[in-house]
Design a protein around this motif. Structure first.
Motif, mmCIF file in Angstrom:
data_model
loop_
_atom_site.group_PDB
_atom_site.id
_atom_site.type_symbol
_atom_site.label_atom_id
_atom_site.label_comp_id
_atom_site.label_asym_id
_atom_site.label_seq_id
_atom_site.Cartn_x
_atom_site.Cartn_y
_atom_site.Cartn_z
ATOM 1 N N LYS A 129 37.748 32.604 40.860
ATOM 2 C CA LYS A 129 37.722 33.339 39.585
ATOM 3 C C LYS A 129 37.087 32.537 38.459
ATOM 4 O O LYS A 129 37.226 32.872 37.281
ATOM 5 C CB LYS A 129 39.134 33.780 39.172
ATOM 6 C CG LYS A 129 39.896 34.583 40.217
ATOM 7 C CD LYS A 129 39.222 35.891 40.540
ATOM 8 C CE LYS A 129 40.063 36.777 41.443
ATOM 9 N NZ LYS A 129 40.240 36.284 42.811
ATOM 10 N N GLU A 130 36.367 31.492 38.802
ATOM 11 C CA GLU A 130 35.688 30.674 37.790
ATOM 12 C C GLU A 130 34.282 31.212 37.550
ATOM 13 O O GLU A 130 33.610 31.676 38.470
ATOM 14 C CB GLU A 130 35.614 29.224 38.263
ATOM 15 C CG GLU A 130 35.056 28.261 37.226
ATOM 16 C CD GLU A 130 35.149 26.799 37.651
ATOM 17 O OE1 GLU A 130 35.002 25.926 36.786
ATOM 18 O OE2 GLU A 130 35.363 26.532 38.852
ATOM 19 N N LEU A 175 28.216 46.701 44.162
ATOM 20 C CA LEU A 175 28.670 47.822 44.986
ATOM 21 C C LEU A 175 29.649 47.405 46.069
ATOM 22 O O LEU A 175 30.594 48.133 46.386
ATOM 23 C CB LEU A 175 27.460 48.504 45.649
ATOM 24 C CG LEU A 175 26.779 49.641 44.896
ATOM 25 C CD1 LEU A 175 25.533 50.077 45.650
ATOM 26 C CD2 LEU A 175 27.729 50.823 44.707
ATOM 27 N N SER A 176 29.436 46.241 46.639
ATOM 28 C CA SER A 176 30.232 45.812 47.786
ATOM 29 C C SER A 176 31.499 45.047 47.396
ATOM 30 O O SER A 176 32.193 44.513 48.273
ATOM 31 C CB SER A 176 29.382 44.930 48.706
ATOM 32 O OG SER A 176 28.937 43.772 48.001
ATOM 33 N N ASP A 177 31.803 45.004 46.095
ATOM 34 C CA ASP A 177 32.970 44.238 45.626
ATOM 35 C C ASP A 177 32.964 42.815 46.173
ATOM 36 O O ASP A 177 33.894 42.397 46.878
ATOM 37 C CB ASP A 177 34.276 44.938 46.006
ATOM 38 C CG ASP A 177 34.584 46.124 45.125
ATOM 39 O OD1 ASP A 177 34.202 46.095 43.939
ATOM 40 O OD2 ASP A 177 35.175 47.090 45.623
ATOM 41 N N TYR A 215 29.561 42.075 30.435
ATOM 42 C CA TYR A 215 30.072 42.789 31.599
ATOM 43 C C TYR A 215 30.417 41.815 32.729
ATOM 44 O O TYR A 215 31.456 41.943 33.392
ATOM 45 C CB TYR A 215 29.050 43.805 32.098
ATOM 46 C CG TYR A 215 29.577 44.645 33.246
ATOM 47 C CD1 TYR A 215 30.362 45.762 33.004
ATOM 48 C CD2 TYR A 215 29.304 44.298 34.569
ATOM 49 C CE1 TYR A 215 30.876 46.513 34.044
ATOM 50 C CE2 TYR A 215 29.812 45.044 35.620
ATOM 51 C CZ TYR A 215 30.587 46.155 35.351
ATOM 52 O OH TYR A 215 31.104 46.891 36.384
ATOM 53 N N ILE A 216 29.576 40.828 32.952
ATOM 54 C CA ILE A 216 29.802 39.863 34.027
ATOM 55 C C ILE A 216 31.076 39.058 33.774
ATOM 56 O O ILE A 216 31.886 38.840 34.677
ATOM 57 C CB ILE A 216 28.577 38.932 34.159
ATOM 58 C CG1 ILE A 216 27.380 39.718 34.712
ATOM 59 C CG2 ILE A 216 28.895 37.751 35.075
ATOM 60 C CD1 ILE A 216 26.050 39.017 34.501
ATOM 61 N N VAL A 217 31.273 38.601 32.536
ATOM 62 C CA VAL A 217 32.469 37.835 32.202
ATOM 63 C C VAL A 217 33.713 38.698 32.361
ATOM 64 O O VAL A 217 34.737 38.249 32.898
ATOM 65 C CB VAL A 217 32.367 37.265 30.772
ATOM 66 C CG1 VAL A 217 33.695 36.647 30.350
ATOM 67 C CG2 VAL A 217 31.253 36.229 30.694
ATOM 68 N N GLU A 249 39.037 41.614 34.788
ATOM 69 C CA GLU A 249 39.332 42.381 35.982
ATOM 70 C C GLU A 249 39.649 41.484 37.179
ATOM 71 O O GLU A 249 40.101 41.978 38.214
ATOM 72 C CB GLU A 249 38.141 43.289 36.320
ATOM 73 C CG GLU A 249 37.807 44.280 35.208
ATOM 74 C CD GLU A 249 36.600 45.130 35.550
ATOM 75 O OE1 GLU A 249 36.428 45.461 36.737
ATOM 76 O OE2 GLU A 249 35.813 45.430 34.634
ATOM 77 N N ALA A 250 39.413 40.172 37.019
ATOM 78 C CA ALA A 250 39.707 39.184 38.065
ATOM 79 C C ALA A 250 39.139 39.605 39.412
ATOM 80 O O ALA A 250 39.809 39.536 40.437
ATOM 81 C CB ALA A 250 41.218 38.952 38.157
#
Length: 330
Positions: A34-35, A156-158, A182-184, A190-191
């Protein structure tokens, strides 16, 4: 914290007919779950080579790399199932297909069910604010909207780990800011996963990253949080000088004792050169100003500045990004 990415003495050598280039030189890094981690350096520093090895697109010459515990060489198939790669300037799909059709095509390659695919495509287009282009052919999209499509395709693929290679390259300020936010949010609020970002935009890394590593000529020079790296420069003086010349030779600055490093940005349109000079004390800077006056250079502005990540780079290699981008390997 468990590690999403680990490398140990990762090395990649490219052998040509006339020369041998060591694109990566014993790179050892650990990136936590999650970094949001940034790899910073000028063009040709080794950033893209590093990402290509981690995403199984390129074999290392020596050393080891693990992604989510999987060896990128011996377990490449397992690595590919949990990652996505988004590169700036990359064509995000097929020009004759619409945005929705491109996303649907890739969702099927990822093995998503129809119901899940439709829901994710709708959600990503809404989140990235390009629903109105759903039926527009990809070939007709602007650079900014192509990159939104590129990012949507990558999500798309999470993926557990998202690799971003210069994701805002060539984008306008507003589009770049939206994609960064959005990326952050994806990684933090949203982790959803870990992000490895390569960039030569210092402000981008400062805004997005928990930690950054600075790379030059294939070697890691420093690693830490942006604030920690900048804090280490507080004892130095950093001055910005604007001169009315684009032809002057500032090489004498390199030879002066007490100069830690400097960069120069020449602007042909305005006919000016902006120097950013890092010195150990004010007396050194006074000597530099005297030399500029002796050269009869017109000084337009002088300002003291706070340390930035580019200043960290200058302190490590003695030059700015612009001076180091010629004749190197990506």
């Amino acid at each position: 914290m468990s590690q999403s990415i680990e490398t140990r003495d990762l090395t990649r050598i490219f052998k040509g007919k006339s020369e041998t280039v060591k694109a990566l030189n014993k790179v050892s890094l650990s990136i936590g779950e999650k970094e949001v981690f940034g790899l910073l350096g000028p063009n040709g520093a080794g950033k893209t080579t590093f990402i290509k090895i981690l995403t199984t697109l390129l074999l290392p010459t020596s050393g080891e790399a693990h992604v989510d515990g999987f060896n990128v060489v011996k377990e490449a198939d397992k690595v590919r199932k949990i990652i996505s790669l988004v590169s700036g300037g990359e064509t995000p799909g097929y020009g004759i297909l619409s945005v929705r059709e491109n996303l649907w095509f890739f969702s099927q390659l990822y093995g998503l069910s129809s119901a899940v695919a439709k829901e994710k495509i709708k959600g990503l287009m809404a989140d990235l604010d390009f629903e109105e282009y759903a039926n527009t052919r990809m070939a007709k999209l602007s650079t900014g909207y192509r990159q939104r499509l590129n990012l949507a395709r990558g999500l798309l693929s999470d993926p557990k780990i998202l690799f971003l290679d210069e994701p805002t390259l060539g984008l306008d300020v507003l589009t770049a800011k939206k994609l960064r936010s959005y990326i952050v949010d994806w990684a933090k609020k949203e982790a959803k996963g870990t992000v490895l970002l390569t960039t030569h935009y210092m402000a981008e890394a400062d805004e997005m990253c928990d930690r950054v590593a600075i790379i030059d000529q294939g070697r890691i020079l420093a690693c830490g949080s942006p604030n920690t790296l900048k804090e280490n420069l507080k004892e130095n003086q950093i001055m910005k000088v604007e001169t009315a010349s684009i032809q002057a030779d500032f090489g004498f600055i390199d030879k002066m004792v007490g100069v830690i490093g400097y960069s120069q940005t020449r602007n042909i349109q305005t006919g000016t050169t902006t120097l950013k000079i890092m010195v150990s004390d004010d007396e050194i800077f006074s000597k530099i100003m005297s030399e500029l006056e002796k050269a009869k250079l017109k000084i337009l502005a002088v300002n003291k500045t706070e340390p930035t990540l580019e200043d960290v780079y200058i302190s490590l290699v003695g030059r700015g990004f612009e001076e180091g981008e010629a004749g190197t390997h990506a």
